[in-house]
Design a protein around this motif. Structure first.
Motif, PDB file in Angstrom:
ATOM      1  N   ASN A  56      -9.738  -0.929  -5.303  1.00  0.00           N
ATOM      2  CA  ASN A  56     -10.090  -0.188  -6.510  1.00  0.00           C
ATOM      3  C   ASN A  56      -9.615   1.270  -6.400  1.00  0.00           C
ATOM      4  O   ASN A  56     -10.216   2.044  -5.662  1.00  0.00           O
ATOM      5  N   PRO A  57      -8.529   1.602  -7.073  1.00  0.00           N
ATOM      6  CA  PRO A  57      -7.844   0.756  -8.039  1.00  0.00           C
ATOM      7  C   PRO A  57      -6.710  -0.054  -7.418  1.00  0.00           C
ATOM      8  O   PRO A  57      -6.086   0.358  -6.441  1.00  0.00           O
ATOM      9  N   LEU A  58      -6.463  -1.219  -8.030  1.00  0.00           N
ATOM     10  CA  LEU A  58      -5.234  -1.971  -7.821  1.00  0.00           C
ATOM     11  C   LEU A  58      -4.296  -1.480  -8.907  1.00  0.00           C
ATOM     12  O   LEU A  58      -4.517  -1.731 -10.094  1.00  0.00           O
ATOM     13  N   VAL A  59      -3.265  -0.750  -8.514  1.00  0.00           N
ATOM     14  CA  VAL A  59      -2.444   0.004  -9.464  1.00  0.00           C
ATOM     15  C   VAL A  59      -1.211  -0.789  -9.891  1.00  0.00           C
ATOM     16  O   VAL A  59      -0.491  -1.346  -9.044  1.00  0.00           O
ATOM     17  N   ILE A  60      -0.990  -0.832 -11.207  1.00  0.00           N
ATOM     18  CA  ILE A  60       0.297  -1.290 -11.734  1.00  0.00           C
ATOM     19  C   ILE A  60       1.222  -0.087 -11.743  1.00  0.00           C
ATOM     20  O   ILE A  60       0.957   0.912 -12.421  1.00  0.00           O
ATOM     21  N   SER A  61       2.274  -0.173 -10.946  1.00  0.00           N
ATOM     22  CA  SER A  61       3.232   0.929 -10.816  1.00  0.00           C
ATOM     23  C   SER A  61       4.622   0.353 -11.057  1.00  0.00           C
ATOM     24  O   SER A  61       5.212  -0.248 -10.151  1.00  0.00           O
ATOM     25  N   VAL A 120       0.863  -1.182   0.000  1.00  0.00           N
ATOM     26  CA  VAL A 120       0.000   0.000   0.000  1.00  0.00           C
ATOM     27  C   VAL A 120       0.903   1.236   0.000  1.00  0.00           C
ATOM     28  O   VAL A 120       2.078   1.159   0.362  1.00  0.00           O
ATOM     29  N   PRO A 121       0.390   2.392  -0.403  1.00  0.00           N
ATOM     30  CA  PRO A 121       1.205   3.611  -0.362  1.00  0.00           C
ATOM     31  C   PRO A 121       1.586   3.969   1.077  1.00  0.00           C
ATOM     32  O   PRO A 121       0.834   3.692   2.020  1.00  0.00           O
ATOM     33  N   ARG A 122       2.738   4.573   1.245  1.00  0.00           N
ATOM     34  CA  ARG A 122       3.146   5.050   2.570  1.00  0.00           C
ATOM     35  C   ARG A 122       2.236   6.198   3.004  1.00  0.00           C
ATOM     36  O   ARG A 122       1.969   7.118   2.235  1.00  0.00           O
ATOM     37  N   GLY A 123       1.760   6.141   4.245  1.00  0.00           N
ATOM     38  CA  GLY A 123       0.893   7.206   4.729  1.00  0.00           C
ATOM     39  C   GLY A 123       0.263   6.868   6.062  1.00  0.00           C
ATOM     40  O   GLY A 123       0.387   5.740   6.546  1.00  0.00           O
ATOM     41  N   ARG A 124      -0.428   7.860   6.633  1.00  0.00           N
ATOM     42  CA  ARG A 124      -1.108   7.669   7.920  1.00  0.00           C
ATOM     43  C   ARG A 124      -2.356   8.531   7.971  1.00  0.00           C
ATOM     44  O   ARG A 124      -2.530   9.481   7.200  1.00  0.00           O
ATOM     45  N   MET A 125      -3.195   8.231   8.939  1.00  0.00           N
ATOM     46  CA  MET A 125      -4.425   8.983   9.162  1.00  0.00           C
ATOM     47  C   MET A 125      -4.133  10.219  10.006  1.00  0.00           C
ATOM     48  O   MET A 125      -3.275  10.205  10.895  1.00  0.00           O
ATOM     49  N   ALA A 126      -4.877  11.303   9.741  1.00  0.00           N
ATOM     50  CA  ALA A 126      -4.792  12.530  10.541  1.00  0.00           C
ATOM     51  C   ALA A 126      -6.196  13.064  10.763  1.00  0.00           C
ATOM     52  O   ALA A 126      -7.070  12.902   9.912  1.00  0.00           O
ATOM     53  N   ASP A 127      -6.396  13.705  11.913  1.00  0.00           N
ATOM     54  CA  ASP A 127      -7.700  14.313  12.173  1.00  0.00           C
ATOM     55  C   ASP A 127      -7.606  15.821  12.364  1.00  0.00           C
ATOM     56  O   ASP A 127      -8.544  16.468  12.807  1.00  0.00           O
ATOM     57  N   ASN A 128      -6.443  16.394  12.015  1.00  0.00           N
ATOM     58  CA  ASN A 128      -6.300  17.849  12.036  1.00  0.00           C
ATOM     59  C   ASN A 128      -5.228  18.253  11.028  1.00  0.00           C
ATOM     60  O   ASN A 128      -4.418  17.431  10.574  1.00  0.00           O
ATOM     61  N   GLN A 149       3.134   6.449  -8.736  1.00  0.00           N
ATOM     62  CA  GLN A 149       3.105   6.397 -10.199  1.00  0.00           C
ATOM     63  C   GLN A 149       2.028   5.400 -10.622  1.00  0.00           C
ATOM     64  O   GLN A 149       1.981   4.268 -10.152  1.00  0.00           O
ATOM     65  N   ILE A 150       1.143   5.807 -11.515  1.00  0.00           N
ATOM     66  CA  ILE A 150       0.063   4.940 -11.984  1.00  0.00           C
ATOM     67  C   ILE A 150       0.263   4.649 -13.467  1.00  0.00           C
ATOM     68  O   ILE A 150       0.137   5.539 -14.312  1.00  0.00           O
ATOM     69  N   ASP A 151       0.606   3.397 -13.763  1.00  0.00           N
ATOM     70  CA  ASP A 151       0.738   2.977 -15.157  1.00  0.00           C
ATOM     71  C   ASP A 151      -0.569   2.397 -15.685  1.00  0.00           C
ATOM     72  O   ASP A 151      -0.896   2.561 -16.862  1.00  0.00           O
ATOM     73  N   LYS A 152      -1.313   1.729 -14.817  1.00  0.00           N
ATOM     74  CA  LYS A 152      -2.608   1.154 -15.197  1.00  0.00           C
ATOM     75  C   LYS A 152      -3.391   0.859 -13.931  1.00  0.00           C
ATOM     76  O   LYS A 152      -2.816   0.564 -12.883  1.00  0.00           O
ATOM     77  N   GLU A 153      -4.729   0.962 -14.034  1.00  0.00           N
ATOM     78  CA  GLU A 153      -5.596   0.699 -12.887  1.00  0.00           C
ATOM     79  C   GLU A 153      -6.421  -0.568 -13.135  1.00  0.00           C
ATOM     80  O   GLU A 153      -7.086  -0.706 -14.165  1.00  0.00           O
ATOM     81  N   LEU A 154      -6.378  -1.467 -12.169  1.00  0.00           N
ATOM     82  CA  LEU A 154      -7.170  -2.688 -12.200  1.00  0.00           C
ATOM     83  C   LEU A 154      -8.212  -2.644 -11.096  1.00  0.00           C
ATOM     84  O   LEU A 154      -8.190  -1.756 -10.230  1.00  0.00           O
ATOM     85  N   TYR A 155      -9.125  -3.598 -11.142  1.00  0.00           N
ATOM     86  CA  TYR A 155     -10.125  -3.750 -10.076  1.00  0.00           C
ATOM     87  C   TYR A 155     -10.060  -5.184  -9.572  1.00  0.00           C
ATOM     88  O   TYR A 155      -9.978  -6.129 -10.368  1.00  0.00           O
TER      89      TYR A 155
END
Length: 370
Positions: free
Chosen positions: A188-193, A19-27, A95-101
């Motif tokens: 959705n999407p499952l990205v080909i990167s 999954v992409p690197r990241g976190r949740m924030a509430d402010n 980077q998004i080369d193609k989007e799958l489901y």
């Protein structure tokens, strides 16, 4: 129970799905700090239990921590599809080369899990023609073996390292589906990167009846305030956003009421199954719930079997005597103690219909004239 995107991604990541690197924030300050840690361009995504976030402006890009903070402040001030945004997910732009489901859910007719996949993922997946959708049922006694992944991968046109990665990912997704008692797991999407497959989004729904053994899954309350009140009263209630409040006894009668109103051009405000055998007190509380939806008209459709028509009539009179009913009430009342119920209604200024479609047409006429 639906999970927020960030919750689903945390589960995906713990099982080895990228999954992409990241976190949740509430402010906004936390959002800016997360963007600073990630570096580069980030995506600020509203966290609500509904789709079409991008079209509603709930997904924004930011090229600096300051922009990320500003974007988060804007998104956190939004209400999208009736949901107040209280959290955002800040993650790297990939980077998004193609989007799958790709999804696994339960087919109630076949009584089996079904894998649904498409090479045309992303927005408006519902509009993808059936011929571009791949479906494969899963024998729960066997599970998802490599041959199944290879067959789906072939139909999607995935080859080389991407095909191998898809074959690795699919059994993992099925494992999550089984171990988390899910009704739905969706990417959705499952990205080909490049040479990677990345879960750019997640949707998970966990079976409510299995929550007692899913202690590690955070509980998410997705009911509106009125739906919570109804649940506490033991009533089946769902807000629908229209202007005709509806009460009926029985799920089938309730669905029939909604369909009939829609047939005549009406917009139901809710689904409310008051249940069989509901007495004066329960019916009174149900009517009070309906008034909270601020409708143009109330449509009550009762076919009294266990539910007594005179109890429904007395409940309506009780509400009328306790408070003003600011909108017209259209009632169809047939069944047990029907004559007594109709008499009570007429004595208190209400008209009762005998045929459902006539009452529904009248309710729509009133709503459309308001």
């Amino acid at each position: 129970m639906k999970l927020f995107e960030y919750m689903g991604k945390e589960i995906f990541s713990s099982y080895g799905i990228t999954v992409p690197r990241g976190r949740m924030a509430d402010n906004s300050q936390d959002a800016a700090n997360i963007a600073r840690e990630i570096g580069g361009t980030v995506v600020v995504k509203s966290q609500i239990l509904a789709g079409k976030r991008g079209k509603g402006g709930g997904i924004k890009f930011a090229s600096s921590p300051e922009e990320a903070g500003e974007a988060a402040a804007q998104v956190l001030a939004m209400t999208l599809n009736g949901h107040k945004v209280e959290k955002v997910l800040v993650e790297e732009k990939i980077q998004i080369d193609k989007e799958l489901y790709l999804a696994i859910t339960v087919d109630g007719s076949a009584k089996k899990p079904v894998i649904i996949a498409s090479a045309q993922g992303g927005m408006d997946i519902e509009e993808v023609p059936d011929e571009h959708i791949v479906k494969q049922y899963v024998d729960v006694s066997i599970g998802v073996y490599p041959y199944l992944g290879r067959e789906i991968s072939r139909q999607l046109g995935l080859t080389g390292s991407i095909g191998k990665e898809f074959n690795r990912l699919l059994p993992i997704l099925y494992k999550i589906f089984r171990e988390k008692d899910a009704e739905l797991v969706e990417i959705n999407p499952l990205v080909i990167s490049g040479d990677k497959l990345i879960a750019a989004d997640s949707k998970m729904t966990v079976d409510d009846d299995a929550l007692f053994r899913q202690k590690a899954v955070p509980y998410v309350e997705d009911r509106t305030s009125i739906e919570k009140q109804a649940h506490d009263l033991g009533l089946a209630f769902v807000e629908l956003g229209g202007d005709i409040a509806v009460m009926a006894n029985g799920a089938g009668m309730s669905m029939g009421s909604l369909d009939t109103l829609a047939y005549y051009g009406g917009k139901p405000a809710n689904f409310l199954d008051a249940g069989g055998g509901t007495g004066v007190e329960g019916t009174t509380k149900a009517i009070e719930l309906l008034l909270q939806t601020n409708p143009k008209v109330i449509f009550i459709n009762i076919f009294g079997g266990i539910t007594r028509c005179d109890d429904v009539a007395n409940a309506l009179v009780q509400v009328k005597n306790a408070r003003e009913i600011p909108v017209p009430v259209v009632i169809r009342l047939v069944g047990t103690n029907e004559e007594a119920g109709v008499r009570i209604l007429k004595e208190n200024g209400f008209e009762a219909y005998k045929v459902m479609h006539e009452a529904a047409a009248k309710a729509v006429e009133i709503a459309n004239a308001s």
